[in-house]
Motif scaffolding. Sequence first.
Motif, PDB file in Angstrom:
ATOM      1  N   GLY A 234       0.795  -1.213   0.000  1.00 56.70           N
ATOM      2  CA  GLY A 234       0.000   0.000   0.000  1.00 56.70           C
ATOM      3  C   GLY A 234       0.829   1.264   0.000  1.00 56.70           C
ATOM      4  O   GLY A 234       0.485   2.253  -0.654  1.00 56.70           O
ATOM      5  N   VAL A 258      -3.883  -4.012  -1.858  1.00 58.63           N
ATOM      6  CA  VAL A 258      -3.064  -3.618  -0.705  1.00 58.63           C
ATOM      7  C   VAL A 258      -3.324  -2.151  -0.388  1.00 58.63           C
ATOM      8  O   VAL A 258      -3.637  -1.351  -1.275  1.00 58.63           O
ATOM      9  CB  VAL A 258      -1.568  -3.845  -0.986  1.00 58.63           C
ATOM     10  N   PHE A 259      -3.131  -1.805   0.899  1.00 58.93           N
ATOM     11  CA  PHE A 259      -3.490  -0.476   1.363  1.00 58.93           C
ATOM     12  C   PHE A 259      -2.491  -0.013   2.420  1.00 58.93           C
ATOM     13  O   PHE A 259      -1.803  -0.823   3.047  1.00 58.93           O
ATOM     14  CB  PHE A 259      -4.907  -0.491   1.944  1.00 58.93           C
ATOM     15  N   GLU A 262      -4.100  -1.632   6.931  1.00 63.18           N
ATOM     16  CA  GLU A 262      -4.899  -2.843   6.730  1.00 63.18           C
ATOM     17  C   GLU A 262      -5.315  -3.431   8.074  1.00 63.18           C
ATOM     18  O   GLU A 262      -4.480  -3.542   8.966  1.00 63.18           O
ATOM     19  CB  GLU A 262      -4.093  -3.875   5.920  1.00 63.18           C
ATOM     20  N   PRO A 263      -6.595  -3.782   8.240  1.00 61.26           N
ATOM     21  CA  PRO A 263      -7.688  -3.641   7.284  1.00 61.26           C
ATOM     22  C   PRO A 263      -7.938  -2.164   6.917  1.00 61.26           C
ATOM     23  O   PRO A 263      -7.671  -1.274   7.717  1.00 61.26           O
ATOM     24  CB  PRO A 263      -8.896  -4.226   8.026  1.00 61.26           C
ATOM     25  N   LEU A 264      -8.474  -1.952   5.727  1.00 64.94           N
ATOM     26  CA  LEU A 264      -8.796  -0.608   5.284  1.00 64.94           C
ATOM     27  C   LEU A 264      -9.850  -0.023   6.218  1.00 64.94           C
ATOM     28  O   LEU A 264     -10.900  -0.622   6.432  1.00 64.94           O
ATOM     29  CB  LEU A 264      -9.321  -0.649   3.846  1.00 64.94           C
ATOM     30  N   PRO A 280      -9.234  -7.715  -0.223  1.00 62.94           N
ATOM     31  CA  PRO A 280      -8.594  -7.597   1.096  1.00 62.94           C
ATOM     32  C   PRO A 280      -7.230  -8.298   1.202  1.00 62.94           C
ATOM     33  O   PRO A 280      -7.049  -9.216   1.989  1.00 62.94           O
ATOM     34  CB  PRO A 280      -9.615  -8.228   2.029  1.00 62.94           C
ATOM     35  N   HIS A 281      -6.255  -7.838   0.437  1.00 63.40           N
ATOM     36  CA  HIS A 281      -4.880  -8.355   0.470  1.00 63.40           C
ATOM     37  C   HIS A 281      -4.888  -9.888   0.405  1.00 63.40           C
ATOM     38  O   HIS A 281      -4.305 -10.571   1.255  1.00 63.40           O
ATOM     39  CB  HIS A 281      -4.141  -7.883   1.729  1.00 63.40           C
TER      40      HIS A 281
END
Length: 317
Positions: A234, A258-259, A262-264, A280-281
């Motif tokens: 991310g 990816v962010f 995480e979780p976003l 979610p990855h």
Amino acid sequence: MTDPTLLLTHRLRPDTASDLYAELDGHLPDGGLARARTPEEAFELLPGADGIITAGLSEEMLDAAKNLRWVQVLSAGVDRYDRDALEARDIALTNASGVHAEPIAEQVLWFLLTFERRLHVGVRQQSRGVWERFEGGELRGKTLGIIGVGAIGTRVAELSAGLGMTVIGTKRSVETAPAILDDCFPADDYREVLRRADYVVLACPLTDETEGLLGSEEFRLMPSDAVLVNIARGDVVDEAALIRALQNRLIRGAGLDVFSTEPLPPASPLWNLSNAVLTPHMAGSTPHKPGRWREIIVANYDALAAGTLDRMVNRIV
């Protein structure tokens, strides 16, 4: 000579550790494999471990592992590990690069097809019970740009080329670029790839050099109908800048696995943007991981036993 002891630490998910232990059983010498299910078990076994398989390595764990010579991680990314500390103690660090190439490449292809055929529009209409015809395009003839052509990027290139896309990318060593690429640029020339590509896939590791690689300036370089796909990390992207680029239609869309966090977080605007598709990855998930991990781990265990750490597969440190 005593066979090395390889320890599966408590930092692995229980199901992952169980699957991997079963996969390795019979492929290492008797007594060569141990498993710690709790922190207490780990700190009891760490002093006798020559190698560990882990999903994290605290300073306390490193201090307790007096005989440690090898750390194996099950991901491709190693940004969470103190490479300087490992190098100072002459401990090898190896990753699982290549294990996730097939599933991630297939998911990238799904992102590309989703945006090109506008499948996300159809899915969202279905969830509302709406029938509204829309038109889709074709990937054939489009240009795909891959930032970081390693094992994953190479497989992405192969699948995309099979659909008739022109594939360009960046690689630190252009001389080793796979033949499947139509053109390859040095890593520092990634902006040229951004400028030319209809679709951009981020497949580079997260390092000091790649953190925040794409920001406001880079999004302005990309064609307004370009789509970004991030299956790297991310933090390779300035997420706030990406959100603004999507909100203002500087780019057409983004497929994100990816962010930065995480979780976003539920408050992230990404959840509600019509031109963002999120997963979610999980792009690297596959039922074949244990077997692929085993091949790398057994080869590296044999190198450890022979004292030839320089021959380890996927050695980072």
